[in-house]
Design an enzyme around this catalytic site. Sequence first.
Site, PDB file in Angstrom:
ATOM      1  N   CYS A   1       0.875  -1.166   0.000  1.00 33.72           N
ATOM      2  CA  CYS A   1       0.000   0.000   0.000  1.00 33.72           C
ATOM      3  C   CYS A   1       0.913   1.217   0.000  1.00 33.72           C
ATOM      4  CB  CYS A   1      -0.903   0.007   1.232  1.00 33.72           C
ATOM      5  SG  CYS A   1      -2.218   1.250   1.128  1.00 33.72           S
TER       6      CYS A   1
ATOM      7  N   CYS B   1       0.023   4.192   1.690  1.00 34.05           N
ATOM      8  CA  CYS B   1      -0.362   5.200   2.690  1.00 34.05           C
ATOM      9  C   CYS B   1       0.747   5.546   3.684  1.00 34.05           C
ATOM     10  CB  CYS B   1      -1.643   4.798   3.408  1.00 34.05           C
ATOM     11  SG  CYS B   1      -1.547   3.262   4.321  1.00 34.05           S
TER      12      CYS B   1
ATOM     13  N   LYS C   1     -11.763  -5.267   2.606  1.00 35.71           N
ATOM     14  CA  LYS C   1     -11.222  -4.409   3.647  1.00 35.71           C
ATOM     15  C   LYS C   1     -12.227  -3.282   3.878  1.00 35.71           C
ATOM     16  CE  LYS C   1      -7.293  -1.545   4.783  1.00 35.71           C
ATOM     17  NZ  LYS C   1      -5.913  -1.210   4.442  1.00 35.71           N
TER      18      LYS C   1
ATOM     19  N   ARG D   1      -2.793   3.251  12.583  1.00 36.87           N
ATOM     20  CA  ARG D   1      -2.384   4.455  11.855  1.00 36.87           C
ATOM     21  C   ARG D   1      -1.366   5.246  12.657  1.00 36.87           C
ATOM     22  NH1 ARG D   1      -8.210   5.812   8.988  1.00 36.87           N
ATOM     23  NH2 ARG D   1      -8.175   3.918   7.710  1.00 36.87           N
TER      24      ARG D   1
ATOM     25  N   ARG E   1     -11.161   7.082   4.172  1.00 37.47           N
ATOM     26  CA  ARG E   1     -10.884   6.098   3.118  1.00 37.47           C
ATOM     27  C   ARG E   1     -12.159   5.450   2.598  1.00 37.47           C
ATOM     28  NH1 ARG E   1      -5.262   4.392   6.110  1.00 37.47           N
ATOM     29  NH2 ARG E   1      -4.218   6.247   5.369  1.00 37.47           N
TER      30      ARG E   1
ATOM     31  N   LYS F   1     -11.118  -8.213   6.625  1.00 37.45           N
ATOM     32  CA  LYS F   1     -10.489  -7.320   7.598  1.00 37.45           C
ATOM     33  C   LYS F   1     -11.421  -6.170   7.927  1.00 37.45           C
ATOM     34  CE  LYS F   1      -6.622  -4.160   7.702  1.00 37.45           C
ATOM     35  NZ  LYS F   1      -5.606  -3.553   6.900  1.00 37.45           N
TER      36      LYS F   1
ATOM     37  N   SER G   1      -5.659  -3.787  14.654  1.00 36.56           N
ATOM     38  CA  SER G   1      -5.100  -3.085  15.812  1.00 36.56           C
ATOM     39  C   SER G   1      -6.157  -2.669  16.840  1.00 36.56           C
ATOM     40  CB  SER G   1      -4.328  -1.853  15.333  1.00 36.56           C
ATOM     41  OG  SER G   1      -5.173  -0.993  14.593  1.00 36.56           O
TER      42      SER G   1
ATOM     43  N   TYR H   1      -1.763  -9.638  16.121  1.00 41.39           N
ATOM     44  CA  TYR H   1      -0.614  -9.111  16.863  1.00 41.39           C
ATOM     45  C   TYR H   1      -0.218 -10.036  18.014  1.00 41.39           C
ATOM     46  CZ  TYR H   1      -1.544  -5.119  13.958  1.00 41.39           C
ATOM     47  OH  TYR H   1      -1.734  -4.329  12.850  1.00 41.39           O
TER      48      TYR H   1
END
Length: 323
Positions: A120, A122, A195, A205, A217, A248, A274, A313
């Site tokens: 990506c 970003c 997504k 982020r 987005r 996701k 996250s 994670y």
Amino acid sequence: MSFPEVRMRRLRRSEGLRRLVRETRVGPADLVQPLFVVSGSGVDRPIPSLPGQRHISPDVAGALAAEAHARGVGGMLLFGLPDDKDEQGSSAWDDAGPVQSALREMRAQAPGLPLMTDVCLCQYTSHGACGVLREGEVDNDATLPLLARVAVSHARAGADAVAPSDMMDGRVAALRASLDGEGFERTAIFAYSTKFASAFYGPFRGAAGSTPKSGDRKGYQLDPANAREAVREALLDAAEGADAVMVKPALPYLDVIARVRDACPLPLAAYQVSGEYAMLEAAAAAGALDRRTAILESLTAIRRAGADLVITYWASEAAEWLT
Ligand code: PBG
């Protein structure tokens, strides 16, 4: 037959019996660990917005890969934080960038561990959008060749799979064509097919330095209200040549995982993002629930819904509990 002949509790009496009839299992091999890589060496510092996760340099990534491989973790997914950003996000395809350097270290220190990369722009654009801007909007078709350059540079550095997370239309086909054209026909594409435009990416982020400078987005990520559209996305990516598809976030979208599982025969990954991580960590820190039991229950739920693998994670930590 029904009660009293039928007693559901018979098979719940002992852990041995429960294990024997368990429908869903979670093992280390099902889990993929995301990593946030920065330039330099010997860098290993905590990420404030994601307590428990770290910003690491490529050499440290190599060491973590070896450790994760020894624990039987299924794979690792790399995100990069570049030193420089510009309008186009050109540092994303720098062969000496943090992701590319980490891939070479990890490949050397953990041969055999599957390595995936997030593709990506970003983190790499000065404006924080996932592609190039034209009149304030992300220009879909102008972004495709740039994403393809990123994917090729990751493949060149040793990625087993590239995972486009930009949500541009046609990106899977564009990546496949460029990879094949450059001799990387063996590099797989794990498409972040469905997504959603989710509030649960908030801590990421901060961790990745990819907060958009303006706007949101919603112009390219899916509307959280739409499950049929999610199935269409997965099927389109499959038709474009994706080797695996992804849903996701995970926990708030278990119904989407189940629907994509039914509609699409490709391997299915789910990304426990996250915000899901932060939410559970905060609840555990507040003493509201038992951390380990809740983590394992959440992973089981995602697998039960139909995900073959889970990007989480907690992968490295959970792998230790599960062996
Ligand atoms: C980059 C990307 C994002 C995530 C994965 N890849 C952020 C976003 O789209 O805003 C989110 C991961 C997470 O929240 O854990 N496009």
